[in-house]
Design an enzyme around this catalytic site. Structure first.
Site, short mmCIF file in Angstrom:
data_model
loop_
_atom_site.label_atom_id
_atom_site.label_comp_id
_atom_site.label_asym_id
_atom_site.label_seq_id
_atom_site.Cartn_x
_atom_site.Cartn_y
_atom_site.Cartn_z
N THR A 102 0.82 -1.17 -0.01
CA THR A 102 0.03 -0.22 0.00
C THR A 102 0.71 1.41 -0.06
OG1 THR A 102 -1.81 -0.96 0.81
CG2 THR A 102 -1.55 1.21 1.40
N ARG A 125 -13.97 -8.00 0.18
CA ARG A 125 -13.51 -7.59 1.22
C ARG A 125 -12.95 -6.07 1.11
NH1 ARG A 125 -7.87 -6.03 2.31
NH2 ARG A 125 -7.74 -6.58 4.58
N GLY A 153 -10.35 -3.35 3.03
CA GLY A 153 -9.43 -3.31 4.30
C GLY A 153 -9.44 -1.87 4.91
N ASP A 154 -8.45 -1.56 5.65
CA ASP A 154 -8.35 -0.40 6.44
C ASP A 154 -8.22 0.77 5.50
OD1 ASP A 154 -5.72 -1.46 6.11
OD2 ASP A 154 -5.06 0.15 7.19
N THR A 204 -0.32 1.24 6.78
CA THR A 204 -0.34 0.07 5.67
C THR A 204 0.11 -1.05 6.71
OG1 THR A 204 1.04 -1.10 3.98
CG2 THR A 204 2.31 0.42 5.46
N GLY A 205 -0.65 -2.42 6.28
CA GLY A 205 -0.50 -3.60 7.19
C GLY A 205 -1.80 -4.50 7.00
N GLY A 209 -5.02 -5.19 7.31
CA GLY A 209 -6.03 -4.36 7.51
C GLY A 209 -7.12 -4.53 8.60
N1 ASP Z 1 -3.75 -2.34 4.58
C1 ASP Z 1 -4.17 -2.95 3.20
C2 ASP Z 1 -5.39 -3.74 3.63
O1 ASP Z 1 -5.48 -4.48 4.16
C3 ASP Z 1 -2.83 -3.76 2.90
C4 ASP Z 1 -1.62 -2.98 2.69
O2 ASP Z 1 -1.48 -2.29 3.73
O3 ASP Z 1 -0.70 -3.39 1.83
O4 ASP Z 1 -6.01 -3.81 2.54
#
Ligand code: ASP
Length: 366
Positions: A200, A228, A230-231, A251-252, A254
């Protein structure tokens, strides 16, 4: 007003007003600051070739330079955030726009969000396909729709109305991302096994007018299905900006960032820290003949140091870890501190300030 002296009520009212003041831009100040990321995760030196390492650093520096140019020229934090993210969305090394991960069905569903710390206006899109720059669409949702968040087909119809640039599905495809999906299916792996790192992208900025902004853009996680989300497109989870406290992009994994409400949680902690610091200062103000404070200290008169901001971010990231999640955040404060916090072995990142900081980094130990 029986029971209270007039000066006391006046002082109390002033204190209340001081704390209730809307977040407005400060007077022009040449100070600016920016932090960017291109994802966190299992990023280790031994797994990167010298060429890959150099290519990531060059891409980060280029994106950082684009944001710096906006801010150093007196431009707005929102424009700096946009300048960084549109570049990273076009770069197939990162999981946003071109190079986004594949869904279970072999498509790309893109999420993005942006927030203006001055007004707390925000815009977000979730699960959109074919949009070259989802961050621009998120900004349009903020500025040209009465809504904060649009999803799927409706968001795509809005994009068409707004004249956003569209791209055919194959423009977003990359071999590496397709292989990740195929491996996930063939070996019955989870997204974490094949993604290794979260790609991300995001940016946070303080401009010379005293305004903060944050933005995030992503393809989500490999093999995602059932719509789905994410965050990243969720205001308060993956993105938040408030002139009174900070600007954050995450980022992480989510699901964990959503459950902790990471971006808003860090900003809220900083805002409360400001208030507590103001109340403590207020206790030291000299008293008049009635025993009342001679003047009121507004929270905005105080500067929180970088350590306090770092601690708030680290504490919240520890909460993510305690629940089983991983990832990282970038943060900029109204004082211009540009910070990172992550619980992974690396995070593609960069920061620059008007004080001369200008750096990109990848591994945790640098
Ligand atoms: N945070 C993002 C998600 O969960 C993924 C990412 O950070 O690459 O969609």
């Amino acid at each position: 007003m029986r029971g209270f002296s007039v000066p006391f009520v006046r002082a109390l009212a002033a204190l209340c007003v001081a704390f209730a003041l809307p977040a407005t831009a400060q007077e022009a100040d040449p100070r600016w600051s920016i932090a960017i990321h291109g994802g966190a995760g299992t990023i280790a030196r031994e797994n990167m070739t010298a060429e890959q390492d150099a290519a990531y650093r060059a891409a980060l520096q280029q994106a950082l330079d684009a944001g710096k140019a906006v801010l150093a020229g007196g431009g707005d934090a929102l424009d700096a955030v946009e300048a960084v993210i549109t570049r990273l969305e076009d770069d197939e090394k990162f999981n946003a726009g071109r190079g986004a991960v594949f869904t279970w069905d072999g498509t790309h569903e893109l999420d993005a969000s942006i927030m203006d710390g001055r007004t707390r206006d925000a815009g977000a899109v979730a699960g959109v396909t074919g949009i070259r720059h989802p961050i621009l669409l998120a900004r349009k949702v903020m500025t040209d729709s009465p809504h904060v968040m649009l999803a799927g087909k409706g968001a795509e119809a809005f994009a068409a109305e707004q004249g956003l640039e569209l791209m055919p599905p194959e423009w977003f495809d990359t071999d590496a991302r397709r292989e990740a999906l195929e491996r996930m299916k063939a070996e019955r792996l989870s997204a974490l096994d094949v993604d290794i790192k979260f790609g991300t992208v995001g940016a946070v900025a303080l401009d010379s007018h005293g305004n903060l902004a944050a933005g995030t853009s992503t393809g989500g996680m490999t093999g995602k299905r059932w719509g789905r989300i994410g965050d990243s497109p969720l205001i308060g989870a993956g993105t938040y900006a408030d002139n009174r406290s900070c600007a954050i992009s995450a980022t992480g994994w989510g699901e964990y960032f959503i459950r902790v409400g990471v971006a808003h949680e860090i900003c809220a902690r900083l805002r409360y820290d400001f208030r507590i610091a103001a109340l403590e200062e207020q206790l030291g103000v000299p008293r008049d003949a009635d025993g009342l404070p001679e003047y009121i200290i507004h929270a905005s008169e105080l500067a929180l140091d970088a350590e306090i901001a770092q601690r708030a971010a680290d504490d919240v990231m520890d909460e993510v870890k305690a629940l089983g999640g991983d990832g990282g955040i970038i943060l900029v404060t109204p004082e211009g501190h540009a910070l990172f916090s992550f619980n992974t072995s690396g995070m593609y990142r960069g920061r620059a300030t008007s004080d001369g900081v200008d750096e990109v980094a990848i591994y945790a130990d640098e």
